[in-house]
Design a protein around this motif. Structure first.
Motif, PDB file in Angstrom:
ATOM      1  N   SER A  12      -9.711  33.594  18.964  1.00 34.29           N
ATOM      2  CA  SER A  12      -9.588  35.055  18.863  1.00 34.29           C
ATOM      3  C   SER A  12     -10.290  35.584  17.622  1.00 34.29           C
ATOM      4  CB  SER A  12      -8.112  35.465  18.837  1.00 34.29           C
ATOM      5  OG  SER A  12      -7.496  35.129  20.051  1.00 34.29           O
ATOM      6  N   ARG A  13     -10.160  34.861  16.488  1.00 31.47           N
ATOM      7  CA  ARG A  13     -10.862  35.270  15.259  1.00 31.47           C
ATOM      8  C   ARG A  13     -12.368  35.282  15.481  1.00 31.47           C
ATOM      9  NH1 ARG A  13      -7.339  31.631  12.490  1.00 31.47           N
ATOM     10  NH2 ARG A  13      -8.973  30.064  12.385  1.00 31.47           N
ATOM     11  N   ARG A  14     -12.858  34.228  16.102  1.00 35.14           N
ATOM     12  CA  ARG A  14     -14.298  34.086  16.314  1.00 35.14           C
ATOM     13  C   ARG A  14     -14.834  35.193  17.224  1.00 35.14           C
ATOM     14  NH1 ARG A  14     -17.476  28.589  18.015  1.00 35.14           N
ATOM     15  NH2 ARG A  14     -19.510  29.570  18.118  1.00 35.14           N
ATOM     16  N   ILE A  15     -14.109  35.487  18.300  1.00 36.20           N
ATOM     17  CA  ILE A  15     -14.534  36.539  19.239  1.00 36.20           C
ATOM     18  C   ILE A  15     -14.554  37.892  18.541  1.00 36.20           C
ATOM     19  CG2 ILE A  15     -13.835  37.822  21.302  1.00 36.20           C
ATOM     20  CD1 ILE A  15     -12.851  35.074  22.426  1.00 36.20           C
ATOM     21  N   LEU A  16     -13.484  38.216  17.813  1.00 37.00           N
ATOM     22  CA  LEU A  16     -13.443  39.501  17.107  1.00 37.00           C
ATOM     23  C   LEU A  16     -14.569  39.600  16.081  1.00 37.00           C
ATOM     24  CD1 LEU A  16      -9.643  40.193  16.557  1.00 37.00           C
ATOM     25  CD2 LEU A  16     -11.280  41.665  17.752  1.00 37.00           C
ATOM     26  N   LYS A  17     -14.810  38.523  15.348  1.00 29.55           N
ATOM     27  CA  LYS A  17     -15.865  38.562  14.340  1.00 29.55           C
ATOM     28  C   LYS A  17     -17.236  38.774  14.992  1.00 29.55           C
ATOM     29  CE  LYS A  17     -17.664  36.549  10.211  1.00 29.55           C
ATOM     30  NZ  LYS A  17     -17.658  35.510   9.225  1.00 29.55           N
ATOM     31  N   GLU A  18     -17.483  38.113  16.113  1.00 32.13           N
ATOM     32  CA  GLU A  18     -18.752  38.309  16.818  1.00 32.13           C
ATOM     33  C   GLU A  18     -18.926  39.766  17.248  1.00 32.13           C
ATOM     34  OE1 GLU A  18     -19.342  35.620  20.099  1.00 32.13           O
ATOM     35  OE2 GLU A  18     -19.103  33.852  18.816  1.00 32.13           O
ATOM     36  N   MET A  19     -17.855  40.373  17.749  1.00 33.67           N
ATOM     37  CA  MET A  19     -17.954  41.760  18.223  1.00 33.67           C
ATOM     38  C   MET A  19     -18.091  42.758  17.078  1.00 33.67           C
ATOM     39  SD  MET A  19     -15.477  42.121  21.547  1.00 33.67           S
ATOM     40  CE  MET A  19     -14.025  41.221  21.062  1.00 33.67           C
ATOM     41  N   LEU A  20     -17.468  42.477  15.939  1.00 27.49           N
ATOM     42  CA  LEU A  20     -17.430  43.442  14.844  1.00 27.49           C
ATOM     43  C   LEU A  20     -18.542  43.268  13.816  1.00 27.49           C
ATOM     44  CD1 LEU A  20     -13.573  43.457  14.350  1.00 27.49           C
ATOM     45  CD2 LEU A  20     -14.967  45.376  15.160  1.00 27.49           C
ATOM     46  N   SER A  21     -19.141  42.094  13.745  1.00 31.72           N
ATOM     47  CA  SER A  21     -20.122  41.796  12.695  1.00 31.72           C
ATOM     48  C   SER A  21     -21.351  42.697  12.708  1.00 31.72           C
ATOM     49  CB  SER A  21     -20.577  40.340  12.782  1.00 31.72           C
ATOM     50  OG  SER A  21     -19.539  39.496  12.394  1.00 31.72           O
ATOM     51  N   GLU A  22     -21.719  43.213  13.867  1.00 34.98           N
ATOM     52  CA  GLU A  22     -22.906  44.078  13.888  1.00 34.98           C
ATOM     53  C   GLU A  22     -22.641  45.441  13.258  1.00 34.98           C
ATOM     54  OE1 GLU A  22     -23.558  45.848  18.156  1.00 34.98           O
ATOM     55  OE2 GLU A  22     -22.766  43.813  18.357  1.00 34.98           O
ATOM     56  N   HIS A  23     -21.368  45.803  13.064  1.00 30.35           N
ATOM     57  CA  HIS A  23     -21.023  47.108  12.495  1.00 30.35           C
ATOM     58  C   HIS A  23     -20.290  47.012  11.161  1.00 30.35           C
ATOM     59  CE1 HIS A  23     -22.154  48.875  16.316  1.00 30.35           C
ATOM     60  NE2 HIS A  23     -21.381  47.989  16.916  1.00 30.35           N
ATOM     61  N   PHE A  24     -19.708  45.854  10.858  1.00 29.66           N
ATOM     62  CA  PHE A  24     -18.864  45.704   9.680  1.00 29.66           C
ATOM     63  C   PHE A  24     -19.176  44.416   8.924  1.00 29.66           C
ATOM     64  CE2 PHE A  24     -16.432  48.197  12.708  1.00 29.66           C
ATOM     65  CZ  PHE A  24     -15.856  49.188  11.934  1.00 29.66           C
ATOM     66  N   ASP A  25     -18.907  44.460   7.629  1.00 30.86           N
ATOM     67  CA  ASP A  25     -18.858  43.256   6.810  1.00 30.86           C
ATOM     68  C   ASP A  25     -17.440  42.716   7.008  1.00 30.86           C
ATOM     69  OD1 ASP A  25     -19.074  41.280   4.898  1.00 30.86           O
ATOM     70  OD2 ASP A  25     -18.847  42.662   3.205  1.00 30.86           O
ATOM     71  N   CYS A  26     -17.301  41.577   7.676  1.00 30.68           N
ATOM     72  CA  CYS A  26     -15.988  41.082   8.107  1.00 30.68           C
ATOM     73  C   CYS A  26     -15.443  39.981   7.205  1.00 30.68           C
ATOM     74  CB  CYS A  26     -16.066  40.531   9.532  1.00 30.68           C
ATOM     75  SG  CYS A  26     -16.495  41.750  10.770  1.00 30.68           S
ATOM     76  N   ASP A  27     -14.192  40.145   6.830  1.00 26.59           N
ATOM     77  CA  ASP A  27     -13.429  39.099   6.165  1.00 26.59           C
ATOM     78  C   ASP A  27     -12.373  38.606   7.143  1.00 26.59           C
ATOM     79  OD1 ASP A  27     -14.825  39.375   3.771  1.00 26.59           O
ATOM     80  OD2 ASP A  27     -13.341  40.734   2.891  1.00 26.59           O
ATOM     81  N   ILE A  28     -11.859  37.405   6.888  1.00 28.14           N
ATOM     82  CA  ILE A  28     -10.883  36.779   7.781  1.00 28.14           C
ATOM     83  C   ILE A  28      -9.621  36.430   7.005  1.00 28.14           C
ATOM     84  CG2 ILE A  28     -10.407  34.729   9.196  1.00 28.14           C
ATOM     85  CD1 ILE A  28     -12.564  36.349  10.492  1.00 28.14           C
ATOM     86  N   LYS A 114      -4.611  41.925  24.391  1.00 19.70           N
ATOM     87  CA  LYS A 114      -5.546  40.836  24.675  1.00 19.70           C
ATOM     88  C   LYS A 114      -5.535  40.504  26.160  1.00 19.70           C
ATOM     89  CE  LYS A 114      -4.637  38.724  20.200  1.00 19.70           C
ATOM     90  NZ  LYS A 114      -4.071  37.548  19.534  1.00 19.70           N
ATOM     91  N   PRO A 115      -6.632  40.028  26.702  1.00 19.36           N
ATOM     92  CA  PRO A 115      -7.901  39.767  26.031  1.00 19.36           C
ATOM     93  C   PRO A 115      -8.634  41.076  25.724  1.00 19.36           C
ATOM     94  CG  PRO A 115      -8.130  39.321  28.373  1.00 19.36           C
ATOM     95  CD  PRO A 115      -6.684  39.675  28.134  1.00 19.36           C
TER      96      PRO A 115
END
Length: 131
Positions: A12-28, A114-115
């Motif tokens: 779930s972390r990986r999927i969210l990061k993939e979706m959000l990375s193009e718009h945000f600087d993502c931390d986990i 989810k999903p």
């Protein structure tokens, strides 16, 4: 813009990061305790999060409790309501009690079950004025 993804499940972390990375600087963060610490450190560093995507059900400090602590931190830091982090609570549970707790007791901005599809997430970000 800056985003904190709080999720105990690796996929779930990986999927969210993939979706959000193009718009945000993502931390986990992998649990609620890490989320609160990350939030506090981001404010201390003068780079607060614009968005937090947080799972409700996590071991230890759950998403509801972490959000409560984050909102308390914002109040103690005198963050104006319009500058508070937008918080999307995510969960596999789609029951009214969980929704009520997330919004009315926890101060969540949005709620996704989810999903989570890219379309649902992007639509929610548009509604929140983050895209």
């Amino acid at each position: 813009m800056k985003c904190l993804i709080v999720e105990d499940d690796f996929i779930s972390r990986r999927i969210l990061k993939e979706m959000l990375s193009e718009h945000f600087d993502c931390d986990i963060a992998i649990n609620g305790e890490e989320a609160v610490t990350s939030f506090r450190l981001a404010h201390e560093g003068k780079h607060p999060y614009d968005l937090i995507c947080m799972d409700i059900m996590m071991p230890g400090v759950n998403g509801q409790e972490a959000l409560k602590r984050i909102r308390e931190l914002e109040r103690s830091l005198q963050v104006p309501p319009k500058l508070e982090a937008k918080v999307i609570m995510t969960t596999a549970l789609d029951d009214p009690k969980t929704v009520v707790q997330a919004f009315y007791q926890g101060g969540a901005t949005a709620y996704l079950v989810k999903p989570i599809s890219r379309q649902k997430l992007m639509n929610e970000l548009r509604v929140l004025g983050l895209l």
